[in-house]
Design a protein around this motif. Sequence first.
Motif, mmCIF file in Angstrom:
data_model
loop_
_atom_site.group_PDB
_atom_site.id
_atom_site.type_symbol
_atom_site.label_atom_id
_atom_site.label_comp_id
_atom_site.label_asym_id
_atom_site.label_seq_id
_atom_site.Cartn_x
_atom_site.Cartn_y
_atom_site.Cartn_z
ATOM 1 N N VAL A 1 0.862 -1.191 0.000
ATOM 2 C CA VAL A 1 0.000 0.000 0.000
ATOM 3 C C VAL A 1 0.894 1.235 0.000
ATOM 4 O O VAL A 1 1.802 1.352 0.828
ATOM 5 C CB VAL A 1 -0.917 0.009 1.251
ATOM 6 N N GLU A 2 0.616 2.154 -0.936
ATOM 7 C CA GLU A 2 1.386 3.406 -1.004
ATOM 8 C C GLU A 2 0.685 4.469 -0.171
ATOM 9 O O GLU A 2 -0.504 4.737 -0.371
ATOM 10 C CB GLU A 2 1.428 3.916 -2.463
ATOM 11 N N LEU A 3 1.416 5.058 0.762
ATOM 12 C CA LEU A 3 0.844 6.139 1.574
ATOM 13 C C LEU A 3 1.785 7.329 1.527
ATOM 14 O O LEU A 3 3.011 7.153 1.580
ATOM 15 C CB LEU A 3 0.698 5.696 3.030
ATOM 16 N N ASN A 4 1.219 8.523 1.448
ATOM 17 C CA ASN A 4 2.041 9.719 1.520
ATOM 18 C C ASN A 4 2.410 9.959 2.982
ATOM 19 O O ASN A 4 1.524 10.173 3.819
ATOM 20 C CB ASN A 4 1.256 10.912 0.948
ATOM 21 N N PHE A 5 3.719 9.925 3.274
ATOM 22 C CA PHE A 5 4.124 9.978 4.684
ATOM 23 C C PHE A 5 3.802 11.317 5.338
ATOM 24 O O PHE A 5 3.715 11.420 6.561
ATOM 25 C CB PHE A 5 5.620 9.629 4.835
ATOM 26 N N ASN A 6 3.587 12.350 4.530
ATOM 27 C CA ASN A 6 3.307 13.665 5.101
ATOM 28 C C ASN A 6 1.841 13.888 5.386
ATOM 29 O O ASN A 6 1.497 14.628 6.294
ATOM 30 C CB ASN A 6 3.774 14.761 4.135
ATOM 31 N N SER A 7 0.990 13.262 4.580
ATOM 32 C CA SER A 7 -0.429 13.625 4.696
ATOM 33 C C SER A 7 -1.369 12.459 4.964
ATOM 34 O O SER A 7 -2.523 12.676 5.333
ATOM 35 C CB SER A 7 -0.879 14.314 3.399
ATOM 36 N N GLU A 8 -0.888 11.237 4.805
ATOM 37 C CA GLU A 8 -1.835 10.115 4.914
ATOM 38 C C GLU A 8 -1.551 9.196 6.114
ATOM 39 O O GLU A 8 -2.117 8.116 6.208
ATOM 40 C CB GLU A 8 -1.808 9.285 3.618
ATOM 41 N N ILE A 9 -0.691 9.643 7.005
ATOM 42 C CA ILE A 9 -0.314 8.831 8.168
ATOM 43 C C ILE A 9 -0.288 9.707 9.411
ATOM 44 O O ILE A 9 0.275 10.802 9.386
ATOM 45 C CB ILE A 9 1.106 8.231 7.964
#
Length: 401
Positions: A108-116
Amino acid sequence: MENLKNSIGSSSAPAPLGRVGVGLAKRIDTVEEYYFSSKLREVRQLLAEGKPIINMGIGSPDRAPSKNVIEAIQKAVTDENAHQYQSYQGLPELRNGIADFYKNNYQVELNFNSEILPLMGSKEGIMHISLAFLNEGDEVLIPNPGYPTYTSVTKLVGATPVFYDLIESNNWEPDFEKLEQLDLSKVKIMWVGYPHMPTGATGSLKLFEKTVAFANKHKILVINDNPYSFVLNENPISILQVAGAKEVALELNSLSKTYNMAGWRVGMVSGKSEFIDAILKVKSNMDSGMFYGIQKGAIEALKLDKSWFDSQNLIYEKRRNLTFQLAKKLGCTYDENSVGLFVWAKLSSEIKSAENFVDKILYEKDIFITPGTIFGSNGEGYIRFSLCVNEEKIQEAILRL
Ligand SMILES: Cc1ncc(COP(=O)(O)O)c(C=O)c1O
């Protein structure tokens, strides 16, 4: 409550022990003290009286985290910045570590700045999410059986639990046809959790696809609570793997069980940035960033590869086999293919009350097991054994029966 009201304004002697002297919030009456909070007090009392209690109740891993994790926190304590307030969103390095964890383990690709958003345990996430999305009177779909906190938090925020059945003959999965027949107009949130606690059902991507489609159709936010992915489970999955899931789904995850870090309090919520922003709005008003050293330890834990999970699972597998023997001795049946940190066992049909049964075993055999009923009415007739007990103790429990 009556006693409390009467004690307000009484001028003479101080309020007797147990009275706080001021009125409590109404929401307090909607919940009871968490089962383990009160039951473990009783267990501790028995221990203090010298009873050799074997505690197979709570899922708190008894083994240490990896050496690298311990070294990281030790080293971090002397860092110059270790003692200041930390960012509400955690160190970028931690969020990056979580993003990599999701990519490596679930694709799963997550944007580390905005999605976690790192959390102090996933349990607190249940409250933050509920405060961010629920108004009084909203309804929340909650699995029966399921983790009790979904219900208590729902009640604490003034929303209404609507329990949906999970039954053994349906692999402990929701029956969507039955759910479709409900009036869902007030439902805002649906809690799911696979691998499922307490039953150990694995779930599947197909199940998550159905769940996401259901949530999409009814404009419901679905949250998968996923702390058991790697415990005795060959095939870890995330609801965020489903195409389009981010539009309606969030996922909670945790380092507590996977990395033997329950007391460290590290978890995370992942999903689309609009959802994460709303949760951050709540969280940043309730607490401050996690202790720096704990974040440093968590970063190391998240780097561990499959060999870590394999090493832990080797231990849990031996314990599980022994626990199966114990369950058999108690006349129970169980699903050998279930996963997670517990064995969920069905009592023989003559036993009418799981709670009475558990108390009998506690008082006569000094073994504490969790009654299925604390997870909801569908837990009647079941008991749950924790695997956070070493082999010697399980063997001893077998001998006591
Ligand atoms: C289903 C489930 N969700 C969440 C939690 C909370 O875990 P954490 O330690 O991350 O708060 C637990 C802990 O027992 C659990 O069983």
